[in-house]
Motif scaffolding. Structure first.
Motif, short mmCIF file in Angstrom:
data_model
loop_
_atom_site.label_atom_id
_atom_site.label_comp_id
_atom_site.label_asym_id
_atom_site.label_seq_id
_atom_site.Cartn_x
_atom_site.Cartn_y
_atom_site.Cartn_z
N ILE A 85 -22.53 -14.56 -10.46
CA ILE A 85 -23.50 -14.92 -9.44
C ILE A 85 -23.12 -14.25 -8.13
CG2 ILE A 85 -24.18 -17.17 -10.39
CD1 ILE A 85 -22.02 -18.36 -8.46
N ASP A 86 -24.06 -14.17 -7.22
CA ASP A 86 -23.78 -13.65 -5.88
C ASP A 86 -23.21 -14.80 -5.04
OD1 ASP A 86 -24.34 -13.19 -2.97
OD2 ASP A 86 -25.04 -11.26 -3.74
N PRO A 87 -21.96 -14.71 -4.57
CA PRO A 87 -21.34 -15.82 -3.86
C PRO A 87 -22.05 -16.23 -2.58
CG PRO A 87 -19.68 -14.25 -4.59
CD PRO A 87 -21.01 -13.62 -4.82
N VAL A 88 -22.51 -15.27 -1.79
CA VAL A 88 -23.17 -15.60 -0.53
C VAL A 88 -24.46 -16.34 -0.79
CG1 VAL A 88 -24.29 -14.67 1.54
CG2 VAL A 88 -22.10 -13.71 0.77
N HIS A 89 -25.21 -15.88 -1.78
CA HIS A 89 -26.49 -16.55 -2.07
C HIS A 89 -26.27 -17.92 -2.72
CE1 HIS A 89 -29.25 -13.45 -0.74
NE2 HIS A 89 -28.41 -12.56 -1.23
N ILE A 95 -26.85 -23.72 -1.78
CA ILE A 95 -26.30 -25.06 -1.55
C ILE A 95 -26.78 -25.61 -0.21
CG2 ILE A 95 -24.17 -26.35 -1.12
CD1 ILE A 95 -22.81 -24.46 -3.16
N TRP A 96 -26.75 -24.78 0.81
CA TRP A 96 -27.24 -25.23 2.12
C TRP A 96 -28.71 -25.63 2.04
CZ3 TRP A 96 -25.17 -20.76 5.74
CH2 TRP A 96 -23.79 -20.88 5.86
N ALA A 97 -29.52 -24.75 1.47
CA ALA A 97 -30.97 -25.00 1.42
C ALA A 97 -31.29 -26.26 0.63
CB ALA A 97 -31.67 -23.80 0.80
N THR A 98 -30.63 -26.43 -0.50
CA THR A 98 -30.93 -27.57 -1.36
C THR A 98 -30.49 -28.88 -0.74
OG1 THR A 98 -30.64 -26.15 -3.30
CG2 THR A 98 -30.65 -28.53 -3.67
N THR A 99 -29.27 -28.94 -0.26
CA THR A 99 -28.74 -30.20 0.27
C THR A 99 -29.44 -30.60 1.57
OG1 THR A 99 -26.91 -29.02 1.35
CG2 THR A 99 -26.51 -29.93 -0.84
N GLN A 100 -29.67 -29.66 2.46
CA GLN A 100 -30.28 -30.00 3.74
C GLN A 100 -31.78 -30.24 3.62
OE1 GLN A 100 -27.02 -27.22 5.83
NE2 GLN A 100 -28.92 -27.36 6.98
N THR A 106 -20.80 -14.54 14.38
CA THR A 106 -19.37 -14.26 14.43
C THR A 106 -18.58 -15.26 13.58
OG1 THR A 106 -19.23 -15.53 16.51
CG2 THR A 106 -19.49 -13.13 16.68
N HIS A 107 -18.35 -16.44 14.09
CA HIS A 107 -17.51 -17.43 13.43
C HIS A 107 -18.10 -17.89 12.09
CE1 HIS A 107 -14.92 -17.63 16.91
NE2 HIS A 107 -15.99 -17.80 17.68
N LEU A 108 -19.40 -18.20 12.09
CA LEU A 108 -20.02 -18.65 10.84
C LEU A 108 -19.99 -17.54 9.80
CD1 LEU A 108 -21.57 -20.82 9.23
CD2 LEU A 108 -23.67 -19.80 10.09
N LYS A 109 -20.34 -16.34 10.22
CA LYS A 109 -20.33 -15.19 9.30
C LYS A 109 -18.93 -14.99 8.71
CE LYS A 109 -21.26 -10.23 9.06
NZ LYS A 109 -21.74 -9.04 9.81
N GLU A 110 -17.91 -15.09 9.54
CA GLU A 110 -16.54 -14.90 9.06
C GLU A 110 -16.18 -15.94 8.02
OE1 GLU A 110 -12.46 -15.80 8.57
OE2 GLU A 110 -13.76 -17.06 9.81
N LEU A 111 -16.55 -17.20 8.28
CA LEU A 111 -16.24 -18.27 7.34
C LEU A 111 -16.97 -18.06 6.02
CD1 LEU A 111 -15.04 -21.02 6.56
CD2 LEU A 111 -17.00 -22.09 7.70
N VAL A 112 -18.26 -17.75 6.08
CA VAL A 112 -19.04 -17.56 4.86
C VAL A 112 -18.48 -16.41 4.02
CG1 VAL A 112 -21.29 -16.84 3.96
CG2 VAL A 112 -21.16 -18.56 5.76
N LEU A 113 -18.16 -15.29 4.66
CA LEU A 113 -17.64 -14.15 3.92
C LEU A 113 -16.26 -14.46 3.32
CD1 LEU A 113 -18.71 -11.15 6.17
CD2 LEU A 113 -19.83 -12.05 4.12
N ARG A 114 -15.47 -15.23 4.05
CA ARG A 114 -14.14 -15.59 3.55
C ARG A 114 -14.25 -16.49 2.33
NH1 ARG A 114 -11.01 -19.55 5.84
NH2 ARG A 114 -12.18 -19.40 7.81
N LYS A 115 -15.14 -17.48 2.39
CA LYS A 115 -15.29 -18.38 1.25
C LYS A 115 -16.07 -17.72 0.11
CE LYS A 115 -12.86 -21.56 3.00
NZ LYS A 115 -11.55 -21.93 2.40
N ALA A 116 -16.95 -16.78 0.44
CA ALA A 116 -17.63 -16.01 -0.60
C ALA A 116 -16.63 -15.18 -1.39
CB ALA A 116 -18.70 -15.11 0.01
N ALA A 117 -15.58 -14.70 -0.71
CA ALA A 117 -14.54 -13.95 -1.40
C ALA A 117 -13.80 -14.83 -2.40
CB ALA A 117 -13.57 -13.36 -0.38
#
Length: 215
Positions: A160-164, A169-174, A135-146
């Motif tokens: 590029i695909d914004p969501v990917h 970024i998440w995968a690399t940094t973490q 819910t909340h995380l999905k909403e934030l990701v889609l909003r920033k992907a826009a």
């Protein structure tokens, strides 16, 4: 973005300064214990001992171990989502993403225990935070992907695909926190040398930013 998971507390009841201090001490101690032993292997007694307080005193703040675990995850999520929330649609795309990636690298390096605890929760199927993620995380990701998508459409970023991109970024940094043992196995004592963190951050920035600059 406010993050709230039901921890069993009374969210509207104001806390005193000493209550805030004690609660913070409990969460710091709990993060250490949970990151080492996992949720099932951890006990309230271990957390109380690490926090330097009695078990009855700890239970005054949290009724159950589950409530402490939820509160720790809530704190992690609030910290980690703040930099993504701050991504400014009016800013320069490269600089906004540079800032975001740099913050994520720094947070990953400074709090490996939090990153690993979150990763373990997700690998277990996200039993505690699954609803929040959907819910909340999905909403934030889609909003920033826009926002990122608008930058792409306006020619300010490569196609590029914004969501990917966010996932990358998440995968690399973490990775630098979650797979620290693997990185140490490859790089050895280089990790502990002055300037290593800055060198790693610059490498990640170069790889990602050079890949998304407009052609």
């Amino acid at each position: 973005m406010d993050v709230y998971l039901d921890t069993g507390e009374e969210p509207d009841k104001p806390r005193t300064r000493i209550q805030e201090i004690n609660r913070s001490a409990i969460l710091v101690a709990a993060l250490d214990v949970f990151s080492i032993h996992g949720f099932r292997g951890s006990t309230v007694d271990q957390i109380a001992q690490r926090a330097g307080m009695s078990k009855p005193n700890l239970l005054y703040y949290f009724r159950r171990k589950q409530d402490i675990y939820r509160a720790v995850l809530e704190s992690i999520l609030a910290d980690w989502l703040a930099p993504l929330e701050a991504l400014d649609a009016e800013g320069d795309p490269i600089e906004e993403l540079r800032r975001y990636i740099s913050l994520k690298m720094r947070m990953s390096a400074d709090n490996t225990a939090a990153s690993r605890l979150f990763a373990n929760e997700v690998l277990a199927g996200a039993p505690v935070i699954g609803e929040f993620l959907a819910t909340h995380l999905k909403e934030l990701v889609l909003r920033k992907a826009a926002v990122i998508g608008h930058w792409v459409q306006s020619g300010r970023l490569a196609p590029i695909d914004p969501v990917h991109l966010i996932f990358t970024i998440w995968a690399t940094t973490q990775h630098y926190a979650d797979f620290d043992a693997q990185i140490r196995a490859v790089l050895g004592q280089q990790i502990d040398r002055p300037g290593y963190r800055e060198q790693a951050a610059q490498a990640v920035l170069s790889i990602i930013l050079n890949g998304i600059r407009p052609r």
